[in-house]
Enzyme design. Structure first.
Site, PDB file in Angstrom:
ATOM      1  N   ASP A  13      -3.976  35.294  24.103  1.00 47.13           N
ATOM      2  CA  ASP A  13      -5.038  35.175  25.112  1.00 47.13           C
ATOM      3  C   ASP A  13      -6.094  36.263  24.983  1.00 47.13           C
ATOM      4  O   ASP A  13      -6.714  36.674  25.960  1.00 47.13           O
ATOM      5  CB  ASP A  13      -4.458  35.210  26.545  1.00 47.13           C
ATOM      6  CG  ASP A  13      -3.347  34.204  26.719  1.00 47.13           C
ATOM      7  OD1 ASP A  13      -3.432  33.130  26.096  1.00 47.13           O
ATOM      8  OD2 ASP A  13      -2.383  34.508  27.437  1.00 47.13           O
ATOM      9  N   GLU A  14      -6.312  36.746  23.750  1.00 46.49           N
ATOM     10  CA  GLU A  14      -7.339  37.782  23.539  1.00 46.49           C
ATOM     11  C   GLU A  14      -8.734  37.160  23.374  1.00 46.49           C
ATOM     12  O   GLU A  14      -9.714  37.883  23.265  1.00 46.49           O
ATOM     13  CB  GLU A  14      -7.029  38.627  22.281  1.00 46.49           C
ATOM     14  CG  GLU A  14      -5.761  39.451  22.342  1.00 46.49           C
ATOM     15  CD  GLU A  14      -4.584  38.725  21.718  1.00 46.49           C
ATOM     16  OE1 GLU A  14      -4.725  37.527  21.401  1.00 46.49           O
ATOM     17  OE2 GLU A  14      -3.518  39.355  21.565  1.00 46.49           O
ATOM     18  N   GLY A  15      -8.789  35.825  23.274  1.00 46.24           N
ATOM     19  CA  GLY A  15     -10.075  35.165  23.042  1.00 46.24           C
ATOM     20  C   GLY A  15     -10.244  34.800  21.574  1.00 46.24           C
ATOM     21  O   GLY A  15     -11.363  34.780  21.058  1.00 46.24           O
ATOM     22  N   LYS A  16      -9.133  34.482  20.902  1.00 46.11           N
ATOM     23  CA  LYS A  16      -9.204  34.233  19.449  1.00 46.11           C
ATOM     24  C   LYS A  16      -9.969  32.947  19.115  1.00 46.11           C
ATOM     25  O   LYS A  16     -10.575  32.853  18.061  1.00 46.11           O
ATOM     26  CB  LYS A  16      -7.792  34.199  18.841  1.00 46.11           C
ATOM     27  CG  LYS A  16      -7.104  35.567  18.887  1.00 46.11           C
ATOM     28  CD  LYS A  16      -5.785  35.573  18.161  1.00 46.11           C
ATOM     29  CE  LYS A  16      -4.745  34.733  18.845  1.00 46.11           C
ATOM     30  NZ  LYS A  16      -4.383  35.179  20.202  1.00 46.11           N
ATOM     31  N   GLY A  40      -3.097  28.274  22.787  1.00 46.96           N
ATOM     32  CA  GLY A  40      -4.212  27.578  23.424  1.00 46.96           C
ATOM     33  C   GLY A  40      -5.479  28.331  23.095  1.00 46.96           C
ATOM     34  O   GLY A  40      -5.675  29.438  23.567  1.00 46.96           O
ATOM     35  N   HIS A  41      -6.297  27.750  22.227  1.00 49.74           N
ATOM     36  CA  HIS A  41      -7.522  28.427  21.812  1.00 49.74           C
ATOM     37  C   HIS A  41      -8.727  27.658  22.347  1.00 49.74           C
ATOM     38  O   HIS A  41      -8.816  26.449  22.173  1.00 49.74           O
ATOM     39  CB  HIS A  41      -7.570  28.541  20.281  1.00 49.74           C
ATOM     40  CG  HIS A  41      -6.526  29.474  19.735  1.00 49.74           C
ATOM     41  ND1 HIS A  41      -6.281  29.657  18.407  1.00 49.74           N
ATOM     42  CD2 HIS A  41      -5.666  30.304  20.374  1.00 49.74           C
ATOM     43  CE1 HIS A  41      -5.307  30.551  18.248  1.00 49.74           C
ATOM     44  NE2 HIS A  41      -4.920  30.942  19.428  1.00 49.74           N
ATOM     45  N   THR A  42      -9.641  28.385  22.985  1.00 50.97           N
ATOM     46  CA  THR A  42     -10.806  27.724  23.585  1.00 50.97           C
ATOM     47  C   THR A  42     -12.059  28.054  22.786  1.00 50.97           C
ATOM     48  O   THR A  42     -12.315  29.225  22.491  1.00 50.97           O
ATOM     49  CB  THR A  42     -10.986  28.195  25.052  1.00 50.97           C
ATOM     50  OG1 THR A  42      -9.746  28.028  25.721  1.00 50.97           O
ATOM     51  CG2 THR A  42     -12.064  27.398  25.768  1.00 50.97           C
ATOM     52  N   THR A 130       6.657  28.418  27.214  1.00 51.63           N
ATOM     53  CA  THR A 130       5.594  27.485  27.600  1.00 51.63           C
ATOM     54  C   THR A 130       6.102  26.060  27.831  1.00 51.63           C
ATOM     55  O   THR A 130       5.307  25.186  28.184  1.00 51.63           O
ATOM     56  CB  THR A 130       4.497  27.450  26.517  1.00 51.63           C
ATOM     57  OG1 THR A 130       5.126  27.138  25.262  1.00 51.63           O
ATOM     58  CG2 THR A 130       3.784  28.785  26.389  1.00 51.63           C
ATOM     59  N   GLN A 224      -0.970  33.427  19.251  1.00 52.03           N
ATOM     60  CA  GLN A 224      -0.222  34.391  20.070  1.00 52.03           C
ATOM     61  C   GLN A 224      -0.754  35.816  19.831  1.00 52.03           C
ATOM     62  O   GLN A 224      -1.918  35.980  19.562  1.00 52.03           O
ATOM     63  CB  GLN A 224       1.296  34.303  19.790  1.00 52.03           C
ATOM     64  CG  GLN A 224       1.964  33.067  20.415  1.00 52.03           C
ATOM     65  CD  GLN A 224       1.845  31.828  19.571  1.00 52.03           C
ATOM     66  OE1 GLN A 224       2.085  31.840  18.385  1.00 52.03           O
ATOM     67  NE2 GLN A 224       1.485  30.709  20.189  1.00 52.03           N
ATOM     68  N   THR A 299      -4.319  28.828  28.957  1.00 55.21           N
ATOM     69  CA  THR A 299      -4.963  27.615  28.427  1.00 55.21           C
ATOM     70  C   THR A 299      -3.929  26.508  28.235  1.00 55.21           C
ATOM     71  O   THR A 299      -4.229  25.340  28.368  1.00 55.21           O
ATOM     72  CB  THR A 299      -5.621  27.934  27.054  1.00 55.21           C
ATOM     73  OG1 THR A 299      -6.373  29.120  27.199  1.00 55.21           O
ATOM     74  CG2 THR A 299      -6.517  26.827  26.577  1.00 55.21           C
ATOM     75  N   GLY A 415     -19.373  37.199  26.288  1.00 54.38           N
ATOM     76  CA  GLY A 415     -19.335  35.919  27.013  1.00 54.38           C
ATOM     77  C   GLY A 415     -18.609  34.890  26.179  1.00 54.38           C
ATOM     78  O   GLY A 415     -18.366  35.117  24.985  1.00 54.38           O
TER      79      GLY A 415
HETATM   80  P1  IMP Z   1       7.159  30.175  23.774  1.00 55.15           P
HETATM   81  O1  IMP Z   1       6.280  30.580  22.639  1.00 55.15           O
HETATM   82  O2  IMP Z   1       6.715  28.878  24.420  1.00 55.15           O
HETATM   83  O3  IMP Z   1       8.591  30.183  23.435  1.00 55.15           O
HETATM   84  O4  IMP Z   1       6.975  31.293  24.933  1.00 55.15           O
HETATM   85  C1  IMP Z   1       7.509  32.601  24.814  1.00 55.15           C
HETATM   86  C2  IMP Z   1       6.600  33.624  25.474  1.00 55.15           C
HETATM   87  O5  IMP Z   1       5.394  33.731  24.735  1.00 55.15           O
HETATM   88  C3  IMP Z   1       6.179  33.270  26.915  1.00 55.15           C
HETATM   89  O6  IMP Z   1       6.061  34.469  27.649  1.00 55.15           O
HETATM   90  C4  IMP Z   1       4.826  32.617  26.729  1.00 55.15           C
HETATM   91  O7  IMP Z   1       4.025  32.705  27.881  1.00 55.15           O
HETATM   92  C5  IMP Z   1       4.269  33.451  25.579  1.00 55.15           C
HETATM   93  N1  IMP Z   1       3.292  32.734  24.757  1.00 55.15           N
HETATM   94  C6  IMP Z   1       3.532  31.851  23.766  1.00 55.15           C
HETATM   95  N2  IMP Z   1       2.381  31.449  23.199  1.00 55.15           N
HETATM   96  C7  IMP Z   1       1.394  32.097  23.836  1.00 55.15           C
HETATM   97  C8  IMP Z   1      -0.020  32.127  23.665  1.00 55.15           C
HETATM   98  O8  IMP Z   1      -0.611  31.469  22.789  1.00 55.15           O
HETATM   99  N3  IMP Z   1      -0.705  32.948  24.499  1.00 55.15           N
HETATM  100  C9  IMP Z   1      -0.077  33.711  25.427  1.00 55.15           C
HETATM  101  N4  IMP Z   1       1.223  33.723  25.628  1.00 55.15           N
HETATM  102  C10 IMP Z   1       1.973  32.923  24.828  1.00 55.15           C
END
Ligand code: IMP
Length: 424
Positions: A13-16, A40-42, A130, A224, A299, A415
């Protein structure tokens, strides 16, 4: 030629998505090499707003090929839906999207198993995954039970593998839910979806190695973030894959020595979803401000993210692990309007300076952040396109981060849109 790797330096979630959209303007290939639809990339630009889970974020550059390499785990139905949705938004992926036949597939039993594990652990402060079945599909991969995309094109092989999996998994699923999963309800739909994905399926390593020989520009899109890495993250509050720069080798078949540059994406503050130690957590009032202003909701899951000050002990550790040479600082505009900004520059454990690498997950709960305080700014910086246009206090903040991390900040995102970027 350039081979550039983009790595999340925090918890995802750094904004990649925005970073990849911006940096892939000259890329011949954008490659996902690990993770799955937990990402989840936006992407936001003149063509619209796109939320991507499987498909690399270079979608808006028609010359760019999009590769889902072998390290990615795929939910084929979600992937096909993403392809169709993009088509409706005017983006055709025909002759652009290439999916490795080696990708392991997510099945309904993976999601069920994940839910079962969570139900048993409930209330015991779990990582809160997730819900996409990510950890069970990786567990199958290393248990030699995985089913890969290539298997779906050989119904006899697929039938055998699915039968074995259901034989094992249904014992647990029946015990917890009272119902078995039906073979037929999985077998036929998976064969059908495979036919729809077939035009995109190739051996991606050959394509990427040829691209290297032809001196093409390749951008590896990390998903991630470093502290969700299965080995280097805050275990067990992690994801199931290796997300650091070195994993491009296993996840795509490209040698690490071909990498020219590793860019770490750093959000101007820290967020994460779920439960884990969080030394630089902000007070509730500031969290509310940042969450609303920065849209800090997942996302993929829509869950609200926890917010904290920028934790440079983590960023410095991410730099060491992946060999990051440049930073892309994102969402600095979200800090506009605060009175003071804090930055955690190091950790203290039992009153002594301590590094992330020395600390166990348990001791991270007891760590005290050592903060440095900055005056903030009130000017609207989202309109700035040159570094010199930024207010002095924003420049002081940026330059001090560089000094503490010892890596140059080459890009600053002010932004969500592609154009809202300052290149230094
Ligand atoms: P999993 O990858 O669904 O097994 O989730 C394991 C942990 O990683 C949880 O805390 C999720 O919220 C976190 N997580 C997995 N993918 C992302 C991502 O793309 N962004 C932020 N957190 C993530």
């Amino acid at each position: 030629m350039s081979v550039i790797v983009i790595i999340g330096s925090q918890f995802g979630d750094e904004g990649k998505g925005k970073v990849i959209d911006y940096l892939s303007q000259n890329a011949d290939f954008v490659v996902r090499f690990h993770g799955g639809n937990n990402a989840g990339h936006t992407v936001v630009n003149r063509r619209g707003k796109f939320k991507l889970h499987h498909i690399p974020s270079g979608i808006c550059h028609p010359q760019t090929k999009l590769v889902i390499a072998n390290g990615v785990v795929i939910d084929p139905f979600i992937l096909f839906e993403e392809i169709e949705n993009l088509k409706k938004q005017g983006i055709s992926l025909r002759n652009r999207l290439i999916i490795s036949s080696r990708c392991h597939l997510i099945f309904p039993y993976h999601k069920q198993l994940e839910a079962i594990y969570e139900s048993v652990k409930k209330g015991k402060n779990t990582p809160q995954p997730t819900g996409r079945g990510i950890n069970p599909v990786h567990a199958d991969k290393v248990s030699y039970l995985g089913i890969r995309l290539a298997d779906l094109f050989h119904p006899k092989i697929f039938r055998e593998k699915l039968k074995i999996n259901l034989q094992i998994k249904n014992i647990l699923i029946k015990a917890f839910t009272g119902k078995n999963l039906s073979f037929e309800e999985i077998f036929r739909p998976y064969l059908k979806i495979a036919e729809k994905l077939k035009p995109f399926v190739r051996e991606t390593s050959i394509i990427l190695q040829k691209a290297l020989e032809e001196k093409k520009n390749i951008l590896f899109e990390g998903a991630q973030g470093t502290f969700l890495d299965i080995d280097w993250g805050i275990y067990p509050y992690v994801t199931a894959s290796s997300v650091v720069a070195g994993s491009i080798n296993a996840g795509s078949g490209i040698p690490v020595k071909k990498i020219n540059k590793i860019i770490g994406v750093v959000k101007s503050y820290t967020t994460h979803v779920g439960f884990r130690p969080f030394p630089s957590k902000m007070p509730a009032k500031i969290t509310d401000f940042i969450r609303e202003k920065g849209g800090e909701y997942g996302t993929t899951t829509g869950r609200s993210r926890q917010c904290g000050w920028l934790d440079l002990e983590l960023v410095k550790s991410a730099v060491k692990i992946s060999g990051i040479n440049e930073l892309f600082l994102t969402k600095i505009d979200t800090l506009t309007g605060l009175k003071k900004i804090l930055v955690c520059k190091e950790y203290q454990y039992h009153k002594k300076k301590s590094s992330y690498f020395h600390l166990s997950t348990d001791s991270l709960w007891q760590v005290k952040p050592v903060y440095e305080e900055f005056n903030a700014w009130s000017e609207d910086i989202s309109i700035c396109r040159k570094y010199r246009h930024l207010p002095l206090n924003a420049k002081k903040y940026i330059e001090r981060i560089e000094q503490l991390v010892k890596v140059p900040i080459k890009y600053i995102s002010v932004g969500p849109q592609r154009k809202a970027t300052i290149k230094r």
